[in-house]
Scaffold this motif. Structure first.
Motif, PDB file in Angstrom:
ATOM      1  N   LEU A 117       0.830  -1.206   0.000  1.00 13.99           N
ATOM      2  CA  LEU A 117       0.000   0.000   0.000  1.00 13.99           C
ATOM      3  C   LEU A 117       0.866   1.257   0.000  1.00 13.99           C
ATOM      4  CD1 LEU A 117      -2.842  -1.078   2.447  1.00 13.99           C
ATOM      5  CD2 LEU A 117      -2.848  -1.062  -0.055  1.00 13.99           C
ATOM      6  N   THR A 118       1.994   1.200   0.694  1.00 14.16           N
ATOM      7  CA  THR A 118       2.948   2.312   0.642  1.00 14.16           C
ATOM      8  C   THR A 118       3.473   2.476  -0.778  1.00 14.16           C
ATOM      9  OG1 THR A 118       3.586   1.873   2.940  1.00 14.16           O
ATOM     10  CG2 THR A 118       5.095   3.203   1.634  1.00 14.16           C
ATOM     11  N   ALA A 119       3.763   1.364  -1.446  1.00 16.93           N
ATOM     12  CA  ALA A 119       4.211   1.409  -2.838  1.00 16.93           C
ATOM     13  C   ALA A 119       3.112   1.956  -3.746  1.00 16.93           C
ATOM     14  CB  ALA A 119       4.644   0.016  -3.304  1.00 16.93           C
ATOM     15  N   LEU A 120       1.861   1.618  -3.468  1.00 15.88           N
ATOM     16  CA  LEU A 120       0.744   2.126  -4.264  1.00 15.88           C
ATOM     17  C   LEU A 120       0.644   3.645  -4.158  1.00 15.88           C
ATOM     18  CD1 LEU A 120      -1.798   1.787  -5.999  1.00 15.88           C
ATOM     19  CD2 LEU A 120      -3.052   1.262  -3.895  1.00 15.88           C
ATOM     20  N   HIS A 121       0.786   4.170  -2.952  1.00 16.45           N
ATOM     21  CA  HIS A 121       0.764   5.628  -2.776  1.00 16.45           C
ATOM     22  C   HIS A 121       1.889   6.291  -3.566  1.00 16.45           C
ATOM     23  CE1 HIS A 121      -2.407   6.366   0.162  1.00 16.45           C
ATOM     24  NE2 HIS A 121      -2.072   5.219   0.724  1.00 16.45           N
ATOM     25  N   ARG A 122       3.068   5.714  -3.495  1.00 14.58           N
ATOM     26  CA  ARG A 122       4.214   6.284  -4.216  1.00 14.58           C
ATOM     27  C   ARG A 122       4.018   6.183  -5.724  1.00 14.58           C
ATOM     28  NH1 ARG A 122       7.000   9.613  -5.957  1.00 14.58           N
ATOM     29  NH2 ARG A 122       9.247   9.491  -6.127  1.00 14.58           N
ATOM     30  N   ALA A 123       3.469   5.066  -6.184  1.00 15.31           N
ATOM     31  CA  ALA A 123       3.210   4.883  -7.613  1.00 15.31           C
ATOM     32  C   ALA A 123       2.177   5.882  -8.112  1.00 15.31           C
ATOM     33  CB  ALA A 123       2.751   3.454  -7.885  1.00 15.31           C
ATOM     34  N   ALA A 124       1.132   6.143  -7.311  1.00 14.37           N
ATOM     35  CA  ALA A 124       0.118   7.123  -7.702  1.00 14.37           C
ATOM     36  C   ALA A 124       0.731   8.518  -7.811  1.00 14.37           C
ATOM     37  CB  ALA A 124      -1.028   7.122  -6.693  1.00 14.37           C
TER      38      ALA A 124
ATOM     39  N   ALA B  45      -8.819 -12.283  -5.096  1.00 11.83           N
ATOM     40  CA  ALA B  45      -7.767 -11.340  -5.506  1.00 11.83           C
ATOM     41  C   ALA B  45      -8.369 -10.072  -6.106  1.00 11.83           C
ATOM     42  CB  ALA B  45      -6.829 -12.006  -6.502  1.00 11.83           C
ATOM     43  N   VAL B  46      -9.424 -10.213  -6.900  1.00 10.10           N
ATOM     44  CA  VAL B  46     -10.089  -9.041  -7.487  1.00 10.10           C
ATOM     45  C   VAL B  46     -10.668  -8.161  -6.385  1.00 10.10           C
ATOM     46  CG1 VAL B  46     -12.085  -8.305  -8.874  1.00 10.10           C
ATOM     47  CG2 VAL B  46     -10.568 -10.099  -9.722  1.00 10.10           C
ATOM     48  N   GLN B  47     -11.332  -8.774  -5.413  1.00  6.56           N
ATOM     49  CA  GLN B  47     -11.908  -8.004  -4.311  1.00  6.56           C
ATOM     50  C   GLN B  47     -10.824  -7.303  -3.494  1.00  6.56           C
ATOM     51  OE1 GLN B  47     -15.144  -7.374  -3.941  1.00  6.56           O
ATOM     52  NE2 GLN B  47     -15.341  -8.534  -5.840  1.00  6.56           N
ATOM     53  N   GLN B  48      -9.718  -7.980  -3.277  1.00  7.14           N
ATOM     54  CA  GLN B  48      -8.608  -7.394  -2.529  1.00  7.14           C
ATOM     55  C   GLN B  48      -8.001  -6.215  -3.303  1.00  7.14           C
ATOM     56  OE1 GLN B  48      -5.634 -10.258  -1.472  1.00  7.14           O
ATOM     57  NE2 GLN B  48      -4.689  -8.920   0.020  1.00  7.14           N
ATOM     58  N   LEU B  49      -7.880  -6.337  -4.606  1.00 11.45           N
ATOM     59  CA  LEU B  49      -7.358  -5.248  -5.438  1.00 11.45           C
ATOM     60  C   LEU B  49      -8.288  -4.045  -5.389  1.00 11.45           C
ATOM     61  CD1 LEU B  49      -5.294  -4.200  -7.545  1.00 11.45           C
ATOM     62  CD2 LEU B  49      -6.749  -5.214  -9.289  1.00 11.45           C
ATOM     63  N   ILE B  50      -9.576  -4.271  -5.500  1.00 11.61           N
ATOM     64  CA  ILE B  50     -10.549  -3.167  -5.451  1.00 11.61           C
ATOM     65  C   ILE B  50     -10.493  -2.466  -4.103  1.00 11.61           C
ATOM     66  CG2 ILE B  50     -13.026  -2.646  -5.410  1.00 11.61           C
ATOM     67  CD1 ILE B  50     -13.338  -4.866  -7.554  1.00 11.61           C
ATOM     68  N   ARG B  51     -10.456  -3.237  -3.009  1.00 13.70           N
ATOM     69  CA  ARG B  51     -10.370  -2.639  -1.672  1.00 13.70           C
ATOM     70  C   ARG B  51      -9.091  -1.824  -1.509  1.00 13.70           C
ATOM     71  NH1 ARG B  51     -12.371  -7.614   0.012  1.00 13.70           N
ATOM     72  NH2 ARG B  51     -10.291  -8.281   0.602  1.00 13.70           N
ATOM     73  N   ALA B  52      -7.974  -2.339  -2.021  1.00 13.62           N
ATOM     74  CA  ALA B  52      -6.701  -1.622  -1.897  1.00 13.62           C
ATOM     75  C   ALA B  52      -6.746  -0.312  -2.671  1.00 13.62           C
ATOM     76  CB  ALA B  52      -5.552  -2.498  -2.390  1.00 13.62           C
ATOM     77  N   LEU B  53      -7.260  -0.342  -3.890  1.00 13.80           N
ATOM     78  CA  LEU B  53      -7.333   0.881  -4.697  1.00 13.80           C
ATOM     79  C   LEU B  53      -8.280   1.903  -4.080  1.00 13.80           C
ATOM     80  CD1 LEU B  53      -7.338  -0.575  -8.321  1.00 13.80           C
ATOM     81  CD2 LEU B  53      -5.519   0.737  -7.221  1.00 13.80           C
ATOM     82  N   GLU B  54      -9.451   1.452  -3.644  1.00 14.85           N
ATOM     83  CA  GLU B  54     -10.401   2.378  -3.034  1.00 14.85           C
ATOM     84  C   GLU B  54      -9.886   2.922  -1.713  1.00 14.85           C
ATOM     85  OE1 GLU B  54     -14.047   0.182  -2.793  1.00 14.85           O
ATOM     86  OE2 GLU B  54     -14.573   0.612  -4.876  1.00 14.85           O
ATOM     87  N   GLY B  55      -9.259   2.059  -0.914  1.00 11.99           N
ATOM     88  CA  GLY B  55      -8.758   2.500   0.382  1.00 11.99           C
ATOM     89  C   GLY B  55      -7.566   3.437   0.279  1.00 11.99           C
TER      90      GLY B  55
ATOM     91  N   GLY C 121      -8.965   6.390  -2.833  1.00 13.32           N
ATOM     92  CA  GLY C 121     -10.239   7.018  -2.524  1.00 13.32           C
ATOM     93  C   GLY C 121     -10.767   7.858  -3.661  1.00 13.32           C
ATOM     94  N   ALA C 122     -11.229   9.051  -3.337  1.00 17.57           N
ATOM     95  CA  ALA C 122     -11.812   9.951  -4.326  1.00 17.57           C
ATOM     96  C   ALA C 122     -10.752  10.688  -5.136  1.00 17.57           C
ATOM     97  CB  ALA C 122     -12.716  10.952  -3.630  1.00 17.57           C
ATOM     98  N   SER C 123      -9.495  10.549  -4.777  1.00 14.08           N
ATOM     99  CA  SER C 123      -8.433  11.281  -5.476  1.00 14.08           C
ATOM    100  C   SER C 123      -8.063  10.642  -6.808  1.00 14.08           C
ATOM    101  CB  SER C 123      -7.194  11.389  -4.582  1.00 14.08           C
ATOM    102  OG  SER C 123      -6.643  10.106  -4.370  1.00 14.08           O
ATOM    103  N   ARG C 124      -8.832   9.640  -7.252  1.00 17.68           N
ATOM    104  CA  ARG C 124      -8.536   8.964  -8.523  1.00 17.68           C
ATOM    105  C   ARG C 124      -9.081   9.725  -9.715  1.00 17.68           C
ATOM    106  NH1 ARG C 124     -10.687   3.138  -7.389  1.00 17.68           N
ATOM    107  NH2 ARG C 124     -11.649   3.604  -9.363  1.00 17.68           N
ATOM    108  N   ASP C 125      -9.810  10.807  -9.501  1.00 18.99           N
ATOM    109  CA  ASP C 125     -10.447  11.516 -10.606  1.00 18.99           C
ATOM    110  C   ASP C 125      -9.441  12.025 -11.629  1.00 18.99           C
ATOM    111  OD1 ASP C 125     -12.835  11.018  -9.370  1.00 18.99           O
ATOM    112  OD2 ASP C 125     -12.932  12.981  -8.404  1.00 18.99           O
ATOM    113  N   ASP C 126      -8.305  12.511 -11.183  1.00 18.09           N
ATOM    114  CA  ASP C 126      -7.306  13.077 -12.096  1.00 18.09           C
ATOM    115  C   ASP C 126      -6.256  12.058 -12.531  1.00 18.09           C
ATOM    116  OD1 ASP C 126      -6.214  12.859  -9.561  1.00 18.09           O
ATOM    117  OD2 ASP C 126      -4.880  14.568  -9.848  1.00 18.09           O
ATOM    118  N   LEU C 127      -6.452  10.811 -12.173  1.00 14.79           N
ATOM    119  CA  LEU C 127      -5.450   9.787 -12.436  1.00 14.79           C
ATOM    120  C   LEU C 127      -6.075   8.601 -13.158  1.00 14.79           C
ATOM    121  CD1 LEU C 127      -2.551   8.701 -11.829  1.00 14.79           C
ATOM    122  CD2 LEU C 127      -3.475   7.791  -9.707  1.00 14.79           C
TER     123      LEU C 127
END
Length: 178
Positions: free
Chosen positions: A20-27, A66-76, A79-85
């Motif tokens: 999740l730390t890597a996901l934040h950095r990747a975003a 795995a799909v459910q876990q991926l969706i939860r990780a992305l949403e968590g 969150g709402a900051s995905r609009d510009d990405l």
């Protein structure tokens, strides 16, 4: 005529705090460079073994999980900051290291993986995904160290394990410390 595929930031997810730390950095990297964020989760049987002849219900259940876990990780994490990405998710059956290297095979990709503290037991029996990616990837790899908060979380877990035999719980420890 072929359309140009936009450059990507590929991040490996496992559901761990390090991923999740890597996901934040990747975003952040994707926003700064104008790339698409591609979140990849590799899954396999719970035993860790890769058996090609597992019954279909078991593999379908693993894929769904795995799909459910991926969706939860992305949403968590986003969150709402995905609009510009621009974000894409990809779930594939296989070992994480080779899967990530295979997905991030273009020279203009950036592969982001989390690193972390691993116990002696896990180092002995489980290969490091970050090391595999650093050694085999044909694109730049960004290895993200653990969050500074992870050290505090591990310290609280150790303290909690010591206090449990005395009948103290996490809320009692907080009252005791503060």
């Amino acid at each position: 005529m072929r359309t140009a595929i936009p450059p990507r930031v590929v991040v490996g997810l496992s559901g761990s705090l390090n991923s999740l730390t890597a996901l934040h950095r990747a975003a952040t990297e994707a926003r700064l460079t104008g790339r698409t964020l591609l979140a990849v989760m590799a899954y396999g049987p719970r035993t860790g073994a890769q058996h090609p002849y597992l019954p279909a219900p078991i593999t379908e259940q693993s894929r769904h999980s795995a799909v459910q876990q991926l969706i939860r990780a992305l949403e968590g994490a986003l969150g709402a900051s995905r609009d510009d990405l621009p974000v894409e998710g990809f779930v594939v059956r296989g070992r994480p290291g080779p899967t990530l290297v295979g997905v991030a095979r273009r020279a203009d990709d950036i592969l982001v993986v989390g690193t972390g503290h691993r116990s002696r037991l896990s180092r002995a029996f489980l290969p490091s995904v970050a090391r595999y990616c650093l050694a085999h990837a044909s694109c730049p790899v960004l290895a993200v160290p653990p969050s500074p908060l992870q050290h505090d979380l591990e310290a609280m877990r150790r303290l909690n394990r010591r206090m449990v035999p005395w009948g103290l719980g996490a809320t009692d420890i907080q009252d005791f410390i503060f």
